[in-house]
Scaffold this motif. Structure first.
Motif, PDB file in Angstrom:
ATOM      1  N   GLU A 114       0.843  -1.196   0.000  1.00  8.83           N
ATOM      2  CA  GLU A 114       0.000   0.000   0.000  1.00  8.83           C
ATOM      3  C   GLU A 114       0.879   1.247   0.000  1.00  8.83           C
ATOM      4  N   HIS A 115       0.408   2.295  -0.657  1.00 15.67           N
ATOM      5  CA  HIS A 115       1.161   3.550  -0.685  1.00 15.67           C
ATOM      6  C   HIS A 115       1.392   4.074   0.732  1.00 15.67           C
ATOM      7  N   SER A 116       0.391   3.946   1.602  1.00 16.15           N
ATOM      8  CA  SER A 116       0.541   4.442   2.981  1.00 16.15           C
ATOM      9  C   SER A 116       1.664   3.700   3.706  1.00 16.15           C
ATOM     10  N   THR A 117       1.823   2.415   3.431  1.00 12.51           N
ATOM     11  CA  THR A 117       2.905   1.632   4.043  1.00 12.51           C
ATOM     12  C   THR A 117       4.261   2.145   3.553  1.00 12.51           C
ATOM     13  N   VAL A 118       4.343   2.452   2.286  1.00 11.03           N
ATOM     14  CA  VAL A 118       5.587   2.971   1.707  1.00 11.03           C
ATOM     15  C   VAL A 118       5.911   4.341   2.305  1.00 11.03           C
ATOM     16  N   TYR A 119       4.907   5.197   2.455  1.00 14.27           N
ATOM     17  CA  TYR A 119       5.133   6.530   3.030  1.00 14.27           C
ATOM     18  C   TYR A 119       5.603   6.419   4.486  1.00 14.27           C
ATOM     19  N   LYS A 120       5.037   5.464   5.235  1.00 12.84           N
ATOM     20  CA  LYS A 120       5.480   5.246   6.623  1.00 12.84           C
ATOM     21  C   LYS A 120       6.937   4.784   6.644  1.00 12.84           C
ATOM     22  N   TYR A 121       7.280   3.885   5.706  1.00 14.47           N
ATOM     23  CA  TYR A 121       8.673   3.439   5.598  1.00 14.47           C
ATOM     24  C   TYR A 121       9.594   4.624   5.314  1.00 14.47           C
ATOM     25  N   LEU A 122       9.201   5.486   4.384  1.00 12.61           N
ATOM     26  CA  LEU A 122      10.025   6.652   4.035  1.00 12.61           C
ATOM     27  C   LEU A 122      10.198   7.577   5.231  1.00 12.61           C
ATOM     28  N   ASP A 123       9.128   7.790   5.977  1.00  8.25           N
ATOM     29  CA  ASP A 123       9.177   8.656   7.148  1.00  8.25           C
ATOM     30  C   ASP A 123      10.152   8.087   8.188  1.00  8.25           C
ATOM     31  N   LYS A 124      10.040   6.792   8.445  1.00  5.72           N
ATOM     32  CA  LYS A 124      10.924   6.134   9.415  1.00  5.72           C
ATOM     33  C   LYS A 124      12.380   6.159   8.924  1.00  5.72           C
ATOM     34  N   ALA A 125      12.587   5.837   7.655  1.00  9.77           N
ATOM     35  CA  ALA A 125      13.948   5.809   7.091  1.00  9.77           C
ATOM     36  C   ALA A 125      14.576   7.190   7.128  1.00  9.77           C
TER      37      ALA A 125
END
Length: 181
Positions: free
Chosen positions: A150-161
């Motif tokens: 999901e795009h939201s999962t990817v955005y959360k990953y980017l935020d954490k990274a």
């Protein structure tokens, strides 16, 4: 090392070969018949030749010359994801490219803003140009999208990274500061 570029990029690449030779300690030859470029390292410095090849590849997939020239620095890399490896035909390719680009370019823009990389989506490739750390994060985010996350999962990953990378850079700067005292 041999490399080729699409016909529409040949003149652009030819226009910078002299400049690349000057700054890279390499010899570069363009074969008019085969339209291929050969890069010879001087002083057995294959690393410099590999950087020149990366610049030429970057221009070949669509990066502008100034952006591609950043690859002559030691901290910049070019990652190329071949979407043919992850798709089952033209419709699947179109769908995956759409997921990476996002509505009105939103997803691509978010990945670029979070990581500071430059992304080109062309033909069946995704090109990522940035610092090593940034490119790794962007590549992982794009691979997540290709796998259907999901795009939201990817955005959360980017935020954490991004937070982890910022913390790493702060710690690195503090350590360097302490080492210099």
């Amino acid at each position: 090392m041999y490399i080729t570029v699409p016909d529409d990029k040949i003149n652009l690449v030819k226009s910078i070969l002299g400049r690349l030779e000057e700054i890279s300690n390499t010899k570069i030859e363009f074969d008019e018949k085969t339209k291929s470029i050969r890069v010879f390292p001087k002083d057995n410095n294959a690393y410099e030749a590999m950087k020149v090849v990366s610049v030429i590849k970057a221009i070949g997939i669509g990066f502008d010359v100034d952006e591609a020239m950043k690859l002559m620095r030691d901290d910049y890399v070019l990652d190329i994801i071949d979407l043919k490896d992850s798709t089952n035909g033209p419709e699947d390719m179109k769908r995956i490219k759409g997921r990476i680009i996002g509505e009105k370019g939103k997803t691509k823009k978010i990945i670029q803003e979070y990581t500071g990389v430059n992304i080109i989506i062309a033909d069946h490739y995704v090109g990522i140009l940035g610092t090593i750390e940034q490119a790794d994060i962007a590549k992982r985010a794009i691979e997540m999208l290709i796998k259907g996350k999901e795009h939201s999962t990817v955005y959360k990953y980017l935020d954490k990274a991004e937070r982890e990378l910022s913390l790493f850079n702060v710690n690195k700067a503090l350590k360097e500061g302490l080492d210099n005292t």
